[in-house]
Scaffold this motif. Structure first.
Motif, PDB file in Angstrom:
ATOM      1  N   SER A  56       0.850  -1.204   0.000  1.00 40.20           N
ATOM      2  CA  SER A  56       0.000   0.000   0.000  1.00 40.20           C
ATOM      3  C   SER A  56       0.877   1.243   0.000  1.00 40.20           C
ATOM      4  CB  SER A  56      -0.945   0.011   1.210  1.00 40.20           C
ATOM      5  OG  SER A  56      -1.883  -1.025   1.130  1.00 40.20           O
ATOM      6  N   TYR A  77       2.310   4.629  -1.991  1.00 40.56           N
ATOM      7  CA  TYR A  77       1.775   5.590  -2.951  1.00 40.56           C
ATOM      8  C   TYR A  77       2.825   6.590  -3.414  1.00 40.56           C
ATOM      9  CZ  TYR A  77      -2.874   3.943  -1.641  1.00 40.56           C
ATOM     10  OH  TYR A  77      -3.982   3.166  -1.427  1.00 40.56           O
ATOM     11  N   GLU A 123      -6.599   3.705  -7.947  1.00 37.73           N
ATOM     12  CA  GLU A 123      -5.410   3.170  -7.285  1.00 37.73           C
ATOM     13  C   GLU A 123      -4.224   2.928  -8.215  1.00 37.73           C
ATOM     14  OE1 GLU A 123      -5.038   2.262  -3.502  1.00 37.73           O
ATOM     15  OE2 GLU A 123      -6.123   4.080  -4.073  1.00 37.73           O
ATOM     16  N   ARG A 135      -7.026   9.283   0.677  1.00 38.24           N
ATOM     17  CA  ARG A 135      -7.040   8.047   1.434  1.00 38.24           C
ATOM     18  C   ARG A 135      -6.822   8.363   2.911  1.00 38.24           C
ATOM     19  NH1 ARG A 135      -4.645   1.888   0.953  1.00 38.24           N
ATOM     20  NH2 ARG A 135      -5.366   1.344   3.053  1.00 38.24           N
ATOM     21  N   LYS A 195     -11.168   5.419   1.035  1.00 37.06           N
ATOM     22  CA  LYS A 195     -10.760   6.345  -0.030  1.00 37.06           C
ATOM     23  C   LYS A 195     -12.004   7.043  -0.566  1.00 37.06           C
ATOM     24  CE  LYS A 195      -8.468   6.693  -4.535  1.00 37.06           C
ATOM     25  NZ  LYS A 195      -7.776   5.952  -5.612  1.00 37.06           N
ATOM     26  N   LEU A 224     -10.887   0.310   0.793  1.00 40.54           N
ATOM     27  CA  LEU A 224      -9.794  -0.345   0.064  1.00 40.54           C
ATOM     28  C   LEU A 224      -9.359  -1.645   0.728  1.00 40.54           C
ATOM     29  CD1 LEU A 224      -7.618   2.735  -0.936  1.00 40.54           C
ATOM     30  CD2 LEU A 224      -9.267   1.486  -2.328  1.00 40.54           C
ATOM     31  N   GLU A 267     -11.803  -0.944  -6.204  1.00 41.06           N
ATOM     32  CA  GLU A 267     -12.703   0.219  -6.237  1.00 41.06           C
ATOM     33  C   GLU A 267     -13.941  -0.062  -7.096  1.00 41.06           C
ATOM     34  OE1 GLU A 267      -9.982   4.064  -6.228  1.00 41.06           O
ATOM     35  OE2 GLU A 267      -9.046   2.474  -7.406  1.00 41.06           O
TER      36      GLU A 267
END
Length: 492
Positions: free
Chosen positions: A79, A81, A323, A406, A411, A450, A456
């Motif tokens: 996870s 980002y 995502e 998020r 999210k 999530l 999603e």
């Protein structure tokens, strides 16, 4: 100076947690002079590598044994980002620890000085921004960038700050992509001087440069090294032997070239790791591997004919705020140190690199507002509690909802609406469209869990009305604060 002192205090706390003890009489300067436990730091950054493009992240064909081994003995983040779903703002966010909107980076940087109506020709990382190499250099680090820069529209020009202004003592870089392809590129610049055409593949050439720089580095002081691979961004070129290897798995040569391109990065990483071991630099070196954004869409533009990147199970691609646009593979391995080991879904961002590296190095923090937070303690425990949510505002998104946030497992995403309709796609925020952007209101919210629905696929706003209302309020506050602090370009 107060923030600098805070940074020095935090390094003592962190290092004690890793079993390092200092005499009460030891000053900050003496600690730095003795080179006690300041780690070497290496950031390996791929370009357009998708969430599913490494074998350790589920790719069925691409072989990445060196990165897989790095993940096996380190930390695999599922996870993680990037700061944006496209290259330039993502890279600027990584270097500054701030949402790229604050620095005025809303989309990729174009090259050249041809005046544009959207003022993208002005966009660059401004001199006032503080960066990782600049902060680490203040506390004794040697610093180097090899590979892709993409932080200024006027590359290698005195009219805009170049990598050395931001603390890179040595830089061997291109403005954007390797040209004409990854093979035998001719657009590298070394410390302001054009290099000319080189023989070999970009990923190997920049690792050659990194190794050469490390060989020539004087003194035993720690180093910060950013290895910014061009691969697997187009225009792709890969070694023939690797291409032939992957033709066993596909009848499409262009797809085999993409697979080979990713493995060539892995081979380059393996060479650098082997060098570190050979030279005894694997006793205290923090290595981070990740990507600037999600995978390019096949044939999205004419030269994207080899863009066979995989988003894994995620929704969207590069340039999306779903995502797959900015959730990317990440591997962290502190060579020589006893840290948390394993796979984790802890939410970490490239925005967190600056405060983390600064804490580990005993450096201070910028005076400007940061959006990242240190995960130094996470390296030991595997646990982190985010102090604030992650927010993205990408006005040129390919999907409808251009704002996303998020927070924990949730999210929320939203469109932007003006009095005339939805906000059109915006390439840059400037004096001509500032009012339009700032007057647009968040609308058409959707909510996802999530943890349960990484794809999603199900809007749960009606199923969880209390969470939905709370998230709407939080997103409105966070977005407004970001918007108010976003740099607006104007032509003087």
């Amino acid at each position: 100076m107060e923030k600098r002192r805070v940074g020095a205090i935090k390094i003592l706390v962190t290092l004690i947690g890793f079993g390092v003890f200092f005499s009460c009489k030891t000053t900050k300067e003496e600690v730095f002079a003795q080179k006690l436990e300041q780690p070497n730091i290496i950031v390996l950054l791929s370009d357009d590598l998708g969430y599913g493009d490494l074998s350790s992240f589920g790719h069925p064909f691409i072989e990445t044994p060196n990165l897989d081994a790095l993940a096996e003995s380190g930390i695999k983040l599922t996870s993680f980002y990037s700061a944006a779903p496209v290259c330039s703002p993502s890279r600027i966010g990584l270097l500054t620890g701030r949402s790229p909107n604050r620095a005025g980076l809303y989309d990729f940087i174009v090259g050249g000085n041809t005046q544009r109506e959207d003022l993208k020709d002005l966009v660059h990382l401004r001199a006032e921004e503080e960066t990782i190499p600049g902060l680490l250099k203040e506390v004794g680090y040697s610093t180097c960038l090899v590979g892709k820069w993409h932080g200024s529209s006027l590359f290698n020009s005195e009219k805009q700050p170049q990598p050395d202004h931001f603390g890179f003592e040595h830089w061997f870089a291109t403005h954007n992509n390797a040209s004409p392809t990854h093979e035998n590129p001719k657009n590298f610049v070394r410390n302001g001087s054009k290099v000319g055409q080189l023989e070999g593949f970009s990923s190997q050439l920049i690792v050659d440069e990194a190794i050469d720089w490390l060989d020539k580095k004087e003194g035993e002081n720690p180093f910060f090294l950013e290895v910014a691979f061009h691969e697997p961004h187009e225009p792709i070129a890969s070694p023939e032997n690797l291409v032939n290897k992957y033709l066993e798995f596909t009848d499409i040569k262009e797809e085999a070239e993409f697979f080979a391109n990713v493995e060539n990065v892995d081979i380059a990483v393996g060479r650098l790791l082997a060098y570190l071991k050979e030279k005894g630099l694997d006793s205290n070196t923090l290595v981070v591997f990740t990507s600037d954004n999600g995978p390019e869409t096949l044939n999205r533009y004419s030269k994207a004919k080899r863009s066979f990147g995989s988003p894994g199970d995620l929704k969207g691609m590069k340039l999306w705020t779903t995502e797959a646009g900015f959730r990317v593979p990440c591997i962290i391995n502190w060579l020589g140190k006893d840290t948390f080991n394993g796979t984790t879904d802890a939410v970490i961002s490239a925005l967190d690199f600056l405060p983390t590296f600064s804490e580990l190095a005993g450096a201070g923090l910028p005076k400007k507002k940061l959006d990242g937070q240190s995960f130094a303690s996470f390296l030991k425990t595997g646990n982190i509690q985010r102090e604030k949510p992650l927010v993205w505002s990408f006005y040129n998104a390919l999907n409808e909802r251009v704002v996303a946030m998020r927070s924990d497992d949730w999210k929320i995403m939203a469109q932007l609406k003006t009095k005339e309709g939805y906000l059109p796609k915006i390439l840059n925020v400037h004096s001509g469209n500032e009012a339009l952007v700032k007057n647009a209101e968040l609308s058409d919210f959707v909510l996802y869990n999530l943890k349960k629905d990484v794809q999603e696929s199900q809007d749960v706003s009606k199923k969880h009305p209390e969470v939905f209302e709370q998230m709407k309020i939080q997103l409105s506050q966070e977005y407004q604060e970001l918007l108010n602090d976003s740099h607006i370009w104007a032509r003087n």
